[in-house]
Scaffold this motif. Structure first.
Motif, PDB file in Angstrom:
ATOM      1  N   ASP A 160       0.858  -1.181   0.000  1.00 45.68           N
ATOM      2  CA  ASP A 160       0.000   0.000   0.000  1.00 45.68           C
ATOM      3  C   ASP A 160       0.896   1.233   0.000  1.00 45.68           C
ATOM      4  O   ASP A 160       2.128   1.125   0.088  1.00 45.68           O
ATOM      5  N   CYS A 161       0.283   2.408  -0.066  1.00 43.58           N
ATOM      6  CA  CYS A 161       1.004   3.674  -0.102  1.00 43.58           C
ATOM      7  C   CYS A 161       0.563   4.567   1.050  1.00 43.58           C
ATOM      8  O   CYS A 161      -0.568   4.479   1.527  1.00 43.58           O
ATOM      9  N   HIS A 163       1.011   8.832   2.495  1.00 44.75           N
ATOM     10  CA  HIS A 163       1.382  10.200   2.143  1.00 44.75           C
ATOM     11  C   HIS A 163       1.998  10.890   3.358  1.00 44.75           C
ATOM     12  O   HIS A 163       1.508  10.749   4.482  1.00 44.75           O
ATOM     13  N   ILE A 187       4.943  10.521  -1.366  1.00 45.99           N
ATOM     14  CA  ILE A 187       4.334   9.199  -1.270  1.00 45.99           C
ATOM     15  C   ILE A 187       5.384   8.160  -0.906  1.00 45.99           C
ATOM     16  O   ILE A 187       6.495   8.151  -1.445  1.00 45.99           O
ATOM     17  N   GLU A 189       5.656   4.032  -0.856  1.00 43.85           N
ATOM     18  CA  GLU A 189       5.111   2.713  -1.164  1.00 43.85           C
ATOM     19  C   GLU A 189       5.882   1.680  -0.355  1.00 43.85           C
ATOM     20  O   GLU A 189       7.114   1.670  -0.374  1.00 43.85           O
ATOM     21  N   ASP A 211      -1.775   5.204  -6.599  1.00 47.19           N
ATOM     22  CA  ASP A 211      -0.997   3.995  -6.320  1.00 47.19           C
ATOM     23  C   ASP A 211      -0.517   3.307  -7.597  1.00 47.19           C
ATOM     24  O   ASP A 211       0.557   2.690  -7.609  1.00 47.19           O
ATOM     25  N   VAL A 214       2.587   5.149  -8.866  1.00 51.14           N
ATOM     26  CA  VAL A 214       3.728   4.823  -8.013  1.00 51.14           C
ATOM     27  C   VAL A 214       4.243   3.428  -8.317  1.00 51.14           C
ATOM     28  O   VAL A 214       5.465   3.192  -8.357  1.00 51.14           O
ATOM     29  N   SER A 218       8.004   2.067  -9.354  1.00 52.77           N
ATOM     30  CA  SER A 218       8.632   1.325  -8.264  1.00 52.77           C
ATOM     31  C   SER A 218       9.521   0.207  -8.798  1.00 52.77           C
ATOM     32  O   SER A 218       9.399  -0.230  -9.947  1.00 52.77           O
TER      33      SER A 218
END
Length: 369
Positions: A160-161, A163, A187, A189, A211, A214, A218
């Motif tokens: 999940d992410c 903030h 953010i 992750e 997400d 990101v 990633s």
């Protein structure tokens, strides 16, 4: 001539400390050295620990000479590594301003900020290979064994992410870093396991991303794409699989490496799966909450101006978080009972063709009207 060749290294240090105390005219210096000597004596009596030798062999001092206590041109003893690291840790743990540590450790605001920058950079450079790495074969075997008991064979963790609000974001960048929270954010992750250990951390993208964006930037699947990922072997319903998966929420794509919940389930089996999946997916949410509770600097707004420092702060907090997780583990390797719900291997479900009482009442009401 003073022949001190028969003295031990600790005796040399104590003798030098006594000479400094006798020759110094500074009240501050005498107070610092007196406190240092009393602390060493207390630890020696209570724990048998030589605090002087422990501070002399710290990896931070070997990595960065900034933390070594020195004398200036006038011969005055400068700030010790204990003062600098204490100031840095207080800023990380309590999220306070840099000048709030002045009265506690007698250190200035600019020095506290510089100590924090160098401390988090040293932590990342020294400990990231051990405490911020991908799981190896032994880790994967342990994760698979535990998650299989929870009802998800082949699961490596949940993703999940999060903030982090950026208070001092440059004005020219605010539109780029402002997302659904209406404030500039950065953010993070992360992938966390059942014990709240964070195995993967990707930080720094602007808060305007979601997400999926990101995930595209990633590096979580880099080793898998390059064929260097450790094999994950498990079997479900007689089918053999060689690739693990992560529990995710509904925004993530329909990939074989993600297992998401079932939206609006109607059958009992689907309802049970959705309930257990949503419960186990909370591992990463709990890890975020524990990280913010332990290090208030990532819970409140970030006060630094450059992204590099914020990146080092976030990674250092995650490394220290994993250190605490490792320290609190059972040394015998016995898994302690957690708050998650144990899922039995076989779920007894009674199937009946006869209408239930609720259905009969519904039909009787419908026909009467």
């Amino acid at each position: 001539m003073d022949h001190n060749y028969h003295l031990k290294p600790r005796d040399y240090q104590m003798k030098e400390m006594e000479m400094v105390l006798l020759e110094s005219d500074s009240d501050d210096e005498m107070e610092i050295l007196s406190i240092f000597a009393m602390e060493e004596e207390r630890l020696k009596k209570e724990q048998g620990v030589n605090i002087t030798s422990w501070f002399n062999c710290r990896p931070q001092e070997a990595h960065d000479p900034y933390f070594i206590q020195k004398r200036n041109a006038a011969g005055t003893l400068g700030l010790s590594s204990l003062q600098k690291m204490t100031a840095a840790l207080r800023i990380l743990a309590y999220g306070v301003a840099a000048d709030s540590t002045d009265e506690y450790v007698r250190i200035g605001e600019s020095t506290a900020i510089e100590s924090l920058r160098r401390f988090v950079k040293a932590v990342v450079n020294i400990f990231s290979e051990e405490y911020l790495r991908s799981p190896n074969s032994n880790d994967i075997a342990r994760l698979l064994a535990v998650n299989e008991k929870r009802g998800f064979p082949g699961m490596l963790g949940s993703i999940d992410c999060m903030h982090w609000k950026w208070k001092n974001c440059p004005t020219a960048w605010k539109g780029q870093y402002t997302g659904h929270s209406r404030e500039p954010t950065l953010i993070l992750e992360a992938v966390a396991s059942y014990d709240r250990w964070i195995w993967h951390a990707f930080f720094g993208l602007p808060g305007s991303h979601n997400d999926i964006n990101v995930l595209e930037h990633s590096s979580i699947f880099t080793e898998l794409a390059q064929g260097r990922a450790p094999p994950v072997n498990y079997s479900i319903n007689g089918h053999d699989y060689t690739m693990g998966y992560y529990l995710a929420d509904g925004i993530y794509p329909q990939w074989s490496t993600f297992v998401k919940t079932i939206s609006a389930p109607l059958e009992a089996k689907k309802k049970h799966f959705a309930r257990v999946q949503e419960a186990c997916r909370k591992d990463v949410e709990c890890a975020f909450g524990i990280l913010q509770a332990r290090f208030s600097i990532v819970r409140g707004p970030a006060r630094f101006w450059d992204e590099a420092t914020l990146n080092d702060i976030m990674k250092a907090c995650i490394i220290l978080h994993n250190m605490i997780i490792e320290d609190e583990r059972d040394p015998n390797g016995v898994q302690q009972d957690d708050d998650y719900e144990q899922v039995p291997e076989s779920i007894p479900i009674t199937v009946s063709r006869e209408p239930t009482i609720e259905v009969q009442k519904f039909h009787s009401i419908s026909y009467s009207h």
